[in-house]
Motif scaffolding. Structure first.
Motif, PDB file in Angstrom:
ATOM      1  N   LYS A   9      35.302 -11.732  90.737  1.00 27.23           N
ATOM      2  CA  LYS A   9      36.344 -10.947  91.411  1.00 27.23           C
ATOM      3  C   LYS A   9      37.562 -11.857  91.572  1.00 27.23           C
ATOM      4  CE  LYS A   9      37.101  -8.029  95.502  1.00 27.23           C
ATOM      5  NZ  LYS A   9      36.591  -7.549  96.797  1.00 27.23           N
ATOM      6  N   TRP A  58      28.370 -13.215  94.722  1.00 27.63           N
ATOM      7  CA  TRP A  58      29.747 -12.719  94.853  1.00 27.63           C
ATOM      8  C   TRP A  58      30.463 -13.807  95.642  1.00 27.63           C
ATOM      9  CZ3 TRP A  58      32.078  -9.859  99.382  1.00 27.63           C
ATOM     10  CH2 TRP A  58      33.458  -9.760  99.184  1.00 27.63           C
ATOM     11  N   HIS A  70      21.753  -8.085 100.356  1.00 23.99           N
ATOM     12  CA  HIS A  70      22.255  -9.363 100.843  1.00 23.99           C
ATOM     13  C   HIS A  70      21.068 -10.019 101.542  1.00 23.99           C
ATOM     14  CE1 HIS A  70      26.276  -7.134 100.922  1.00 23.99           C
ATOM     15  NE2 HIS A  70      26.335  -8.015  99.953  1.00 23.99           N
ATOM     16  N   TRP A  78      30.195 -14.789 103.498  1.00 22.64           N
ATOM     17  CA  TRP A  78      31.580 -14.500 103.904  1.00 22.64           C
ATOM     18  C   TRP A  78      31.699 -14.040 105.345  1.00 22.64           C
ATOM     19  CZ3 TRP A  78      28.799 -12.145 100.068  1.00 22.64           C
ATOM     20  CH2 TRP A  78      28.401 -10.836 100.268  1.00 22.64           C
ATOM     21  N   ASP A 135      40.554  -3.621  97.225  1.00 26.09           N
ATOM     22  CA  ASP A 135      39.325  -3.201  96.550  1.00 26.09           C
ATOM     23  C   ASP A 135      38.864  -1.862  97.132  1.00 26.09           C
ATOM     24  OD1 ASP A 135      36.933  -3.124  95.221  1.00 26.09           O
ATOM     25  OD2 ASP A 135      36.055  -4.843  96.233  1.00 26.09           O
ATOM     26  N   HIS A 181      36.549  -4.813  90.232  1.00 26.00           N
ATOM     27  CA  HIS A 181      36.958  -6.221  90.200  1.00 26.00           C
ATOM     28  C   HIS A 181      37.713  -6.528  88.899  1.00 26.00           C
ATOM     29  CE1 HIS A 181      33.411  -7.357  93.124  1.00 26.00           C
ATOM     30  NE2 HIS A 181      34.237  -6.455  93.624  1.00 26.00           N
ATOM     31  N   GLU A 216      28.991 -12.572  90.226  1.00 27.22           N
ATOM     32  CA  GLU A 216      29.768 -11.317  90.319  1.00 27.22           C
ATOM     33  C   GLU A 216      31.232 -11.707  90.473  1.00 27.22           C
ATOM     34  OE1 GLU A 216      28.514  -8.486  93.313  1.00 27.22           O
ATOM     35  OE2 GLU A 216      30.288  -7.252  92.984  1.00 27.22           O
ATOM     36  N   TRP A 221      24.692  -1.489 101.956  1.00 30.62           N
ATOM     37  CA  TRP A 221      26.101  -1.490 102.396  1.00 30.62           C
ATOM     38  C   TRP A 221      26.891  -0.328 101.800  1.00 30.62           C
ATOM     39  CZ3 TRP A 221      24.054  -5.142  98.993  1.00 30.62           C
ATOM     40  CH2 TRP A 221      24.539  -5.110  97.690  1.00 30.62           C
ATOM     41  N   ASP A 252      28.298   0.425  93.016  1.00 33.40           N
ATOM     42  CA  ASP A 252      28.831  -0.217  94.236  1.00 33.40           C
ATOM     43  C   ASP A 252      30.005   0.618  94.743  1.00 33.40           C
ATOM     44  OD1 ASP A 252      29.155  -1.919  96.314  1.00 33.40           O
ATOM     45  OD2 ASP A 252      29.668  -3.688  95.128  1.00 33.40           O
ATOM     46  N   VAL A 271      22.418 -12.861  93.109  1.00 31.06           N
ATOM     47  CA  VAL A 271      23.819 -12.548  92.783  1.00 31.06           C
ATOM     48  C   VAL A 271      24.735 -13.389  93.658  1.00 31.06           C
ATOM     49  CG1 VAL A 271      25.597 -10.756  92.978  1.00 31.06           C
ATOM     50  CG2 VAL A 271      23.440 -10.239  91.837  1.00 31.06           C
ATOM     51  N   ALA A 304      21.602 -11.448  97.378  1.00 33.34           N
ATOM     52  CA  ALA A 304      22.890 -12.151  97.330  1.00 33.34           C
ATOM     53  C   ALA A 304      23.141 -12.844  98.675  1.00 33.34           C
ATOM     54  CB  ALA A 304      24.020 -11.151  97.053  1.00 33.34           C
ATOM     55  N   GLU A 314      31.690  -5.871  87.999  1.00 28.81           N
ATOM     56  CA  GLU A 314      32.046  -4.683  88.785  1.00 28.81           C
ATOM     57  C   GLU A 314      33.356  -4.114  88.252  1.00 28.81           C
ATOM     58  OE1 GLU A 314      31.468  -4.486  93.008  1.00 28.81           O
ATOM     59  OE2 GLU A 314      33.390  -3.478  93.294  1.00 28.81           O
ATOM     60  N   HIS A 364      28.190  -3.308  88.510  1.00 31.99           N
ATOM     61  CA  HIS A 364      28.522  -2.478  89.664  1.00 31.99           C
ATOM     62  C   HIS A 364      29.563  -1.493  89.182  1.00 31.99           C
ATOM     63  CE1 HIS A 364      27.120  -5.175  93.243  1.00 31.99           C
ATOM     64  NE2 HIS A 364      26.140  -4.514  92.666  1.00 31.99           N
TER      65      HIS A 364
HETATM   66  C1  3MF Z   1      32.713  -6.950  97.084  1.00 31.90           C
HETATM   67  C2  3MF Z   1      31.436  -6.591  96.449  1.00 31.90           C
HETATM   68  C3  3MF Z   1      30.211  -6.968  97.214  1.00 31.90           C
HETATM   69  C4  3MF Z   1      29.070  -7.363  96.305  1.00 31.90           C
HETATM   70  C5  3MF Z   1      27.812  -7.605  97.068  1.00 31.90           C
HETATM   71  C6  3MF Z   1      26.653  -8.007  96.234  1.00 31.90           C
HETATM   72  C7  3MF Z   1      29.889  -6.095  99.395  1.00 31.90           C
HETATM   73  O1  3MF Z   1      33.812  -6.569  96.388  1.00 31.90           O
HETATM   74  O2  3MF Z   1      31.430  -5.982  95.398  1.00 31.90           O
HETATM   75  O3  3MF Z   1      29.831  -5.883  98.034  1.00 31.90           O
HETATM   76  O4  3MF Z   1      28.841  -6.423  95.322  1.00 31.90           O
HETATM   77  O5  3MF Z   1      28.059  -8.595  97.977  1.00 31.90           O
HETATM   78  O6  3MF Z   1      26.939  -9.012  95.361  1.00 31.90           O
END
Ligand code: 3MF
Ligand code: MG
Length: 343
Positions: A175, A133, A48, A90, A247, A212, A173, A11, A282, A131, A86, A209, A237
């Motif tokens: 946030k 998130w 993912h 969402w 973000d 975050h 993770e 991603w 990331d 992971v 992960a 991260e 991250h």
């Molecule tokens: C969103 C993220 C995510 C996660 C990812 C792996 C899309 O703010 O940081 O990136 O890092 O889903 O856990």
């Protein structure tokens, strides 16, 4: 030569669409991405569940594993490892109101189905890390959910995963917001408390991260340090973020170089990576970038990370101790600034 191994997710090379505008670049295939990741200097890929197995909802458990085996063969071909899987909780219509903490019991079951399939995929890809998130585990309308019930549901979900597989490790993770308003598990402190409340705290840790932490108004290096003090920082991250807004996933160090330096320094001083942990980057390229610049943010972030590693290597601990003994923090601060400013 870096002391660290670096990882990246598919991603992180994306088409440039944002909440207000369409794609600005063409899609690049998974195989083409990983060839380039290897070429840039990455050691491992983050997944993912549906990066590894697209359309997994319509596949049987056996078919999911068969598809994951093809991805494992690709990784082997290019001598790359899988760092983690992960569950992407969402994007799906079943997770509109959240996954593990949705008010719908059917949706909570779906989230567990995806979590268990993610574990199967991780086992097939040869990695032991899952992971979480927790993108939609929180509220848009505060009164719609009980913070007590949601926290308990989250712990139950984690216990379910720990029971399903005796080897898997879970990395939360954290946030604080986006896409939801108020998260159930916003910071490393929350993640560590959830770990302690789980049935096997030795297998529940954190992934920090940078962006975050900044969104939570915290310093990423302190969040890293807190989790490391618990022996539970199993992923990072690294990226950057300009203040408390959406973000941004900017290249590592481009907004606050001193803060980035201190993240690298705390990781190095506390031997991050000794148990095979990776530094994940990331980061996202700017929307304005043209097709042939699709990987520049990764090249830049890696370059900055390695340059900061060299700066941290040069850090004069003797001078720091002298400044601390004399309580001369102005001198210490100026020393850090000069270290960062001088080539
Ligand atoms: C969103 C993220 C995510 C996660 C990812 C792996 C899309 O703010 O940081 O990136 O890092 O889903 O856990
Ligand atoms: Mg991330």
């Amino acid at each position: 030569m870096s002391r660290f191994k670096y990882s990246v997710g598919p991603w992180n090379v994306h088409e440039g669409a944002d909440a207000y505008g369409p794609a600005t670049r063409d899609t690049i295939s998974f195989e083409e991405k990983i060839i380039k990741f290897k070429d840039i200097g990455f050691d491992a890929i983050q997944f993912h569940d549906d990066d590894a197995v697209p359309n997994m909802n319509s596949l049987t458990e056996k078919e999911i594993i068969e598809e994951a085996k093809k991805v494992k063969a690709l990784l082997d071909k290019y001598e790359l490892k899988a760092e983690f899987v992960a569950p992407r909780l969402w994007m799906d219509p079943h997770t509109v109101d959240g996954g593990f903490t949705s008010n719908s019991s059917e949706d909570r079951e779906f989230a567990m189905w995806r979590a268990y399939r993610s574990i199967n995929i991780a086992n097939t890809l040869g990695c032991e890390k899952i992971v979480l998130w927790l993108a939609r585990e929180g509220t848009l309308c505060y009164e719609s959910k009980s913070p007590v019930q949601a926290t308990k549901w989250l712990i139950e979900a984690i216990n379910g995963m720990l029971t399903y597989d005796k080897n898997i490790k879970i990395l939360i993770e954290t946030k604080p917001n986006e896409p939801i308003d108020r998260s159930v598990c916003p910071t490393m402190g929350h993640a560590m408390a959830i770990s302690a409340a789980s049935i096997d705290s030795s297998r529940v840790g954190g992934l920090l991260e940078s962006a975050h932490a900044i969104l939570a108004g915290l310093d990423p290096a302190s969040e890293i340090g807190f989790a490391m003090a618990m022996g539970k920082l199993w992923g990072v991250h690294l990226n950057d973020q300009n203040g408390m807004k959406f973000d941004q996933d900017k290249s590592f160090g481009v907004e606050n170089l001193r803060q980035a330096f201190n993240q690298m320094k705390v990781l190095m001083e506390n031997n991050y990576g000794a148990n095979g942990e990776y530094i994940g980057l990331d980061v996202k390229v700017m929307r304005t970038e043209k097709q042939d610049g699709s990987y520049r943010h990764l090249e830049n972030s890696l370059k900055i990370a390695k340059a900061l590693e060299a700066k941290a290597e040069k850090f004069d601990c003797g001078f720091q101790e002298k400044c601390v003994a004399e309580r001369d923090y102005e001198a210490l601060e100026m020393y850090v600034m000069e270290l960062l400013m001088n080539g």
